[in-house]
Write an enzyme that holds these catalytic residues in place. Structure first.
Site, PDB file in Angstrom:
ATOM      1  N   HIS A  70       0.739  -1.046   0.491  1.00  0.00           N
ATOM      2  CA  HIS A  70       0.041   0.346   0.248  1.00  0.00           C
ATOM      3  C   HIS A  70       0.714   1.462   0.182  1.00  0.00           C
ATOM      4  O   HIS A  70       2.452   1.165   0.479  1.00  0.00           O
ATOM      5  CB  HIS A  70      -0.674   0.081   1.059  1.00  0.00           C
ATOM      6  CG  HIS A  70      -2.239   0.472   1.421  1.00  0.00           C
ATOM      7  ND1 HIS A  70      -2.015   2.552   1.365  1.00  0.00           N
ATOM      8  CD2 HIS A  70      -3.705   0.682   0.716  1.00  0.00           C
ATOM      9  CE1 HIS A  70      -3.664   2.756   0.986  1.00  0.00           C
ATOM     10  NE2 HIS A  70      -3.636   1.455   0.273  1.00  0.00           N
ATOM     11  N   ASP A  81      -7.648  -5.573  -0.065  1.00  0.00           N
ATOM     12  CA  ASP A  81      -7.764  -6.576  -1.318  1.00  0.00           C
ATOM     13  C   ASP A  81      -7.891  -8.295  -0.499  1.00  0.00           C
ATOM     14  O   ASP A  81      -8.765  -8.585  -1.470  1.00  0.00           O
ATOM     15  CB  ASP A  81      -7.505  -6.221  -2.105  1.00  0.00           C
ATOM     16  CG  ASP A  81      -8.205  -4.680  -2.783  1.00  0.00           C
ATOM     17  OD1 ASP A  81      -7.476  -3.840  -2.969  1.00  0.00           O
ATOM     18  OD2 ASP A  81      -9.158  -4.490  -3.292  1.00  0.00           O
TER      19      ASP A  81
HETATM   20  C1  SDX Z   1      -6.267  -0.124  -3.206  1.00  0.00           C
HETATM   21  O1  SDX Z   1      -4.316   4.159  -1.914  1.00  0.00           O
HETATM   22  C2  SDX Z   1      -5.314   4.019  -1.629  1.00  0.00           C
HETATM   23  O2  SDX Z   1      -5.265   4.227  -0.377  1.00  0.00           O
HETATM   24  C3  SDX Z   1      -5.859   2.492  -2.308  1.00  0.00           C
HETATM   25  C4  SDX Z   1      -6.990   1.778  -1.255  1.00  0.00           C
HETATM   26  C5  SDX Z   1      -8.403   2.636  -1.284  1.00  0.00           C
HETATM   27  O3  SDX Z   1      -8.940   1.891  -0.839  1.00  0.00           O
HETATM   28  O4  SDX Z   1      -8.569   3.566  -2.358  1.00  0.00           O
HETATM   29  O5  SDX Z   1      -5.860   1.672  -0.468  1.00  0.00           O
HETATM   30  C6  SDX Z   1      -7.389   0.807  -2.157  1.00  0.00           C
HETATM   31  O6  SDX Z   1      -5.814   0.143  -4.273  1.00  0.00           O
HETATM   32  C7  SDX Z   1      -5.236  -1.828  -1.949  1.00  0.00           C
HETATM   33  C8  SDX Z   1      -4.023  -1.816  -3.134  1.00  0.00           C
HETATM   34  C9  SDX Z   1      -4.426  -2.556  -3.755  1.00  0.00           C
HETATM   35  N1  SDX Z   1      -3.566  -3.400  -4.963  1.00  0.00           N
HETATM   36  C10 SDX Z   1      -2.687  -4.186  -4.527  1.00  0.00           C
HETATM   37  O7  SDX Z   1      -3.115  -4.659  -4.147  1.00  0.00           O
HETATM   38  C11 SDX Z   1      -2.126  -4.605  -6.003  1.00  0.00           C
HETATM   39  C12 SDX Z   1      -0.290  -4.997  -4.990  1.00  0.00           C
HETATM   40  N2  SDX Z   1      -0.075  -3.744  -5.038  1.00  0.00           N
HETATM   41  C13 SDX Z   1       1.006  -3.377  -5.411  1.00  0.00           C
HETATM   42  O8  SDX Z   1       0.632  -3.239  -7.192  1.00  0.00           O
HETATM   43  C14 SDX Z   1       1.160  -1.559  -4.993  1.00  0.00           C
HETATM   44  O9  SDX Z   1       1.786  -2.054  -3.451  1.00  0.00           O
HETATM   45  C15 SDX Z   1       0.504  -0.096  -4.872  1.00  0.00           C
HETATM   46  C16 SDX Z   1      -0.074  -0.088  -5.793  1.00  0.00           C
HETATM   47  C17 SDX Z   1      -0.945  -0.938  -3.538  1.00  0.00           C
HETATM   48  C18 SDX Z   1       1.070   0.083  -3.549  1.00  0.00           C
HETATM   49  O10 SDX Z   1       2.605   0.998  -4.658  1.00  0.00           O
HETATM   50  P1  SDX Z   1       3.657   1.859  -4.188  1.00  0.00           P
HETATM   51  O11 SDX Z   1       3.308   2.780  -3.742  1.00  0.00           O
HETATM   52  O12 SDX Z   1       3.650   2.658  -5.832  1.00  0.00           O
HETATM   53  O13 SDX Z   1       4.480   1.283  -3.919  1.00  0.00           O
HETATM   54  P2  SDX Z   1       5.705   0.095  -4.910  1.00  0.00           P
HETATM   55  O14 SDX Z   1       5.478   0.281  -6.192  1.00  0.00           O
HETATM   56  O15 SDX Z   1       7.066   1.481  -5.274  1.00  0.00           O
HETATM   57  O16 SDX Z   1       6.209  -0.829  -4.514  1.00  0.00           O
HETATM   58  C19 SDX Z   1       7.664  -0.669  -3.090  1.00  0.00           C
HETATM   59  C20 SDX Z   1       7.935  -1.715  -3.500  1.00  0.00           C
HETATM   60  C21 SDX Z   1       8.690  -1.427  -5.245  1.00  0.00           C
HETATM   61  O17 SDX Z   1      10.582  -2.754  -5.011  1.00  0.00           O
HETATM   62  P3  SDX Z   1      11.315  -1.622  -5.596  1.00  0.00           P
HETATM   63  O18 SDX Z   1      11.025  -0.863  -7.230  1.00  0.00           O
HETATM   64  O19 SDX Z   1      11.427  -0.006  -4.716  1.00  0.00           O
HETATM   65  O20 SDX Z   1      12.606  -2.674  -5.400  1.00  0.00           O
HETATM   66  O21 SDX Z   1       7.413  -3.119  -3.439  1.00  0.00           O
HETATM   67  C22 SDX Z   1       7.864  -3.778  -4.517  1.00  0.00           C
HETATM   68  C23 SDX Z   1       7.171  -2.590  -5.309  1.00  0.00           C
HETATM   69  O22 SDX Z   1       8.728  -3.414  -6.599  1.00  0.00           O
HETATM   70  N3  SDX Z   1       6.054  -3.596  -4.151  1.00  0.00           N
HETATM   71  C24 SDX Z   1       5.595  -5.088  -4.363  1.00  0.00           C
HETATM   72  C25 SDX Z   1       4.233  -5.169  -3.966  1.00  0.00           C
HETATM   73  N4  SDX Z   1       4.044  -3.808  -3.682  1.00  0.00           N
HETATM   74  C26 SDX Z   1       5.165  -3.243  -4.194  1.00  0.00           C
HETATM   75  N5  SDX Z   1       6.166  -6.155  -5.023  1.00  0.00           N
HETATM   76  C27 SDX Z   1       5.526  -7.705  -4.964  1.00  0.00           C
HETATM   77  N6  SDX Z   1       4.666  -8.068  -4.600  1.00  0.00           N
HETATM   78  C28 SDX Z   1       3.359  -5.839  -4.314  1.00  0.00           C
HETATM   79  N7  SDX Z   1       1.878  -6.738  -4.332  1.00  0.00           N
END
Ligand code: SDX
Length: 431
Positions: A308, A366
């Protein structure tokens, strides 16, 4: 505007600029850069808005480190346990918990707006039966502006109020109709003698051939899922609604834009993607394989339902959702659900894995919601529409707040341009 407590000094090429710092009632201080370009001729750069406050708001506050989510100051776990969705809608819209009389009047108002214009039924028939319900919802909600002209003037407070009530009331009807259309069953009209969640369940699952009796356990679980998804600060879809509204677009167009943004698997589409991932994993002994894929930088796979932007400890909604999953499956007699077993095992492995600990990746809202929704009888394609039904009150509350903000301007970000600088056209014979 929040109180300005002190200033930050920015020095560029020996020239210093004083930037006001605003003190919030909770959360980080905010450095106001409104006048930065005008005084220093520079932009700030923050593509994912990871360090940017886009607006002032009094509706919802999240402390990502504490795993705290407050709606008008009330913690989400208390609201999930003691309140119910329409009361939370009132709280988000008007800023305080309603008296008994206020709540009764609000529920009566919403209940009596649940039908949609009969001619709108024709919109559904323009879609293929296998259209994703989110596609149908984007289309039908956007088309509401073609039917409800008496509540599209955003400068008229009474029209804003009616549009708010219509959207909150009609979203369950539209989502249920999208579902019925996709399975070839007749539309079911809302009933005024049912509460919000029960009405939605009946519109989804009733058939003309027999009476549908609402199961109070399912209705309570449905209402709690609505409550847990109601609002969440300036998330992607809420920011989309705010940006669309800043141009003066009508409320139905703005909410349709929010639905479109929510559909993405990184956002509201994650509940569907998460359940599909759990099914793909198939058994606990394949979990390590998927954990490794999630850690592999060369693999675009991410663990859906994990991570998140704001929560860096745990998502308080996931905690409540996990409890609900246990209760609902138990009460439905679905013990030993294989997907729940995989989810719990996956959670245990992931939260103890160095990579996930270092990246602060924990189950989000989720992760468990899909398991409950599937147990309740919904197909995965209906998970995000249910999220959209719930989030409508958050979008609308933020939309109303922005329209009432005298500082509101059209949102128009700038850019870091790294393309070609000016050059002359070259005739085709000279290329
Ligand atoms: C919702 O914003 C909100 O409030 C949203 C929400 C709401 O109520 O409105 O809470 C609802 O959207 C919840 C999130 C649902 N999405 C997912 O579950 C999809 C999987 N999660 C990701 O795609 C990700 O975690 C996000 C999109 C939720 C957050 O992404 P960020 O904050 O942009 O984080 P990032 O992509 O910069 O990740 C940081 C690091 C990265 O690695 P590095 O580049 O630093 O090496 O963490 C890794 C990412 O690769 N990473 C993950 C991961 N999520 C982040 N690695 C593996 N699995 C994951 N799920």
């Amino acid at each position: 505007m929040a109180e300005t407590t002190r200033t930050a000094t920015l020095t560029i090429d020996g020239q210093s600029y004083e930037l006001p710092i605003h003190a919030p009632s909770a959360g980080p201080d905010v450095i106001d850069i409104t006048k930065l370009y005008g005084t220093a001729g520079v932009f700030t750069h923050d593509p994912g808005f990871t360090s940017t406050s886009a607006c002032e708001s009094k509706i919802t506050f999240i402390d990502g480190d504490k795993g705290e989510l407050l709606h008008r100051g009330y913690p989400i776990d208390q609201l999930a346990e003691k309140s119910h969705y329409l009361e939370v809608c009132y709280l988000l819209l008007y800023g305080s918990l309603p008296t008994a009389a206020e709540l009764e009047h609000f529920e009566h108002t919403i209940t009596h707006h649940t039908m949609i214009h009969e001619q709108m039924h024709n919109f559904f028939r323009g879609f293929r039966r296998d259209a994703h319900p989110m596609a149908t919802m984007v289309g039908v909600v956007g088309a509401m502006s073609a039917f409800y002209h008496d509540s599209t003037d955003i400068n008229d407070e009474r029209q804003r109020e009616i549009a708010s009530h219509r959207l909150i009331a009609k979203m369950p009807t539209i989502a249920a109709m999208a579902y019925k259309y996709s399975i070839g069953q007749p539309f079911v009209y809302p009933r005024n003698d049912l509460d919000y969640a029960s009405n939605f369940l009946r519109m989804c699952f009733a058939v003309p051939a027999q009476e549908y009796v609402v199961d109070p356990i399912l209705s309570r679980a449905m209402d709690r899922i609505f409550t847990l998804h109601a609002d969440h600060e300036q998330n992607a879809s809420t920011s989309t609604v705010r940006l669309a509204s800043s141009s003066g677009a009508n409320p139905f167009a703005c909410i349709a834009a929010g639905i479109a943004c929510l559909w993405g698997p990184a956002h509201g589409g994650a509940n569907q993607a998460c359940l599909e991932m759990l099914k793909e994993i198939g058994s606990p002994n394949r979990i390590p394989e998927f954990i490794e894929r999630a850690k592999d930088k060369n693999d675009p796979f991410r663990l859906m339902g994990f991570g998140h932007r704001v929560y860096k400890n745990f998502d308080p909604r996931a905690t409540v959702m996990k409890q609900s999953a246990d209760e609902v499956l138990d009460l439905l007699g679905i013990d030993n659900n294989p997907l729940l077993r995989i989810a719990k095992e996956l959670e245990q492995i992931a939260v103890n894995d160095e990579y996930f600990i270092e990246k602060k990746l924990f189950p989000n809202v989720d992760f468990y919601s899909g398991i409950i929704l599937e147990a309740m009888g919904f197909p995965t394609a209906m998970f995000t529409p249910i999220f959209a039904v719930s989030r409508t009150v958050g979008w609308i509350s933020q939309w109303k707040e922005q329209l009432a903000d005298p500082a509101m301007k059209i949102g128009r970000p700038r850019q870091l341009y790294t393309g070609e600088t000016a050059r002359d056209y070259v005739e085709i014979e000279n290329r």
